[in-house]
Scaffold this motif. Structure first.
Motif, PDB file in Angstrom:
ATOM      1  N   ALA A 187       0.830  -1.202   0.000  1.00 55.81           N
ATOM      2  CA  ALA A 187       0.000   0.000   0.000  1.00 55.81           C
ATOM      3  C   ALA A 187       0.866   1.254   0.000  1.00 55.81           C
ATOM      4  O   ALA A 187       0.575   2.229  -0.717  1.00 55.81           O
ATOM      5  N   ALA A 188       1.933   1.240   0.788  1.00 62.06           N
ATOM      6  CA  ALA A 188       2.821   2.403   0.847  1.00 62.06           C
ATOM      7  C   ALA A 188       3.528   2.623  -0.491  1.00 62.06           C
ATOM      8  O   ALA A 188       3.695   3.769  -0.931  1.00 62.06           O
ATOM      9  N   MET A 189       3.937   1.549  -1.140  1.00 62.36           N
ATOM     10  CA  MET A 189       4.580   1.676  -2.447  1.00 62.36           C
ATOM     11  C   MET A 189       3.607   2.252  -3.476  1.00 62.36           C
ATOM     12  O   MET A 189       3.963   3.131  -4.275  1.00 62.36           O
ATOM     13  N   ARG A 190       2.363   1.789  -3.442  1.00 58.34           N
ATOM     14  CA  ARG A 190       1.372   2.279  -4.403  1.00 58.34           C
ATOM     15  C   ARG A 190       1.124   3.767  -4.211  1.00 58.34           C
ATOM     16  O   ARG A 190       1.127   4.546  -5.173  1.00 58.34           O
ATOM     17  N   VAL A 191       0.908   4.179  -2.965  1.00 59.88           N
ATOM     18  CA  VAL A 191       0.639   5.592  -2.680  1.00 59.88           C
ATOM     19  C   VAL A 191       1.838   6.455  -3.066  1.00 59.88           C
ATOM     20  O   VAL A 191       1.677   7.526  -3.676  1.00 59.88           O
TER      21      VAL A 191
END
Length: 317
Positions: free
Chosen positions: A89-93
């Protein structure tokens, strides 16, 4: 007549090592230089290289600041790759933030720089005013102000209601819009690349534009055939620097989301997730592994940028 014998020198023999007295004299002669370099050397080895090597070691351990590090090998990296949904999720954001904020910031900065390059009265004052957000944009105060502007009862919704009769949402607490408020904040900090673009525009010879006008080229054609090709080194520099800064963005997401990365991880930047693991759960070893993965990502992007630059960056030679 005196004939001097010819002396042959064997150039294949290695040069004699300098004597101890010679080394001592060299050190004494260069002592002032080493003295002036001492603060940088102490800072580099004590505050940069040393902590980086310690962080690399801790990334292979289980460490919580209270007990001694426990060596676990590559377990942290395996968990990141296979069993950590918040990492994904952090990579996507973060990637969405980088892809949106960097190009829009550069386009806006170039547009303002071209407007200033035409020569307007009071240019230094306007340049200082437009550069100011780059100095203040990363501060806690601006992040708090931004959160108030985009709140449900903030100034943005008040303007929307009075001007268009639209009842806007709470931009910072709605997962559909919260990330885009941070993108807008990033674009607002366009002052630094604008100054660099303006310096690059000043280096383009004016006679090239005069010749293009004589040949009948319009402003749009001049931009794509003269301005943009000659400005590609500056575009390349700004793109690399701004992308690295975007990957490291932390303060706005931390303040606006109150350290949670919410709502629903919509503002969970990579650096914010790293901070949560390190200082929220005291998983220092795991946070160190996350930090080294971020370093590798930035290094890969930078290497790709330099490799691709030969195909689109044009220098004078």
């Amino acid at each position: 007549m005196t004939v001097h014998p010819t002396v042959w020198v064997d150039e294949t023999r290695p040069a004699a090592a300098p004597r101890r007295g010679t080394l001592r004299r060299m050190l004494a002669r260069n002592a002032p230089g080493y003295l002036f370099l001492a603060p940088w050397l102490i800072g580099f080895f004590g505050l940069t290289l040393g902590p980086a090597l310690v962080s690399l070691y801790l990334s292979f351990t289980n460490y919580d600041l209270l007990r001694a590090p426990d060596w676990v090998g590559a377990a942290n990296y395996v968990r990141i790759a296979t069993d950590d949904p918040k990492f994904a999720a952090a990579m996507r954001v973060t990637f969405i933030y980088v892809v949106l904020s960097v190009p829009l910031k550069l386009v806006f900065a170039l547009a303002v720089a071209m407007a200033f390059n035409r020569g307007i009265r009071g240019l230094t004052v306007y340049r200082a005013i437009f550069y100011l957000p780059s100095l203040l944009g990363g501060s806690v105060a601006i992040a708090v102000l931004w959160r108030q502007l985009f709140a449900s009862d903030g100034l943005v919704n008040m303007l929307l209601w009075k001007a268009f009769g639209i009842e806007g949402p709470s931009w910072v607490s709605n997962p559909d819009y919260s990330l885009y408020t941070l993108v807008v904040l990033s674009i607002w900090q366009f002052g630094s690349p604008m100054i660099i673009f303006l310096a690059g525009l000043r280096q383009i010879p004016t006679d090239m534009y005069e010749a293009a006008e004589i040949d009948g080229a319009g402003k749009v054609r001049q931009f794509f055939k003269i301005t943009l090709p000659l400005l590609t080194p500056v575009v390349f520099f700004n793109a690399v620097i701004q992308t690295i800064e975007a990957f490291k963005a932390f303060t706005p997401a931390f303040i606006i989301s109150e350290g949670t990365g919410g709502p629903i991880n919509s503002t969970l930047f990579y650096t914010l997730y790293l901070y949560q693991e390190a200082f929220g759960f005291f998983r220092m070893g795991y946070a160190a592994a996350l930090a080294w993965i971020l370093l590798v990502i930035i290094a890969l992007f930078t290497a790709f940028s330099f490799l691709s630059a030969r195909y689109w960056v044009h220098y004078d030679d």
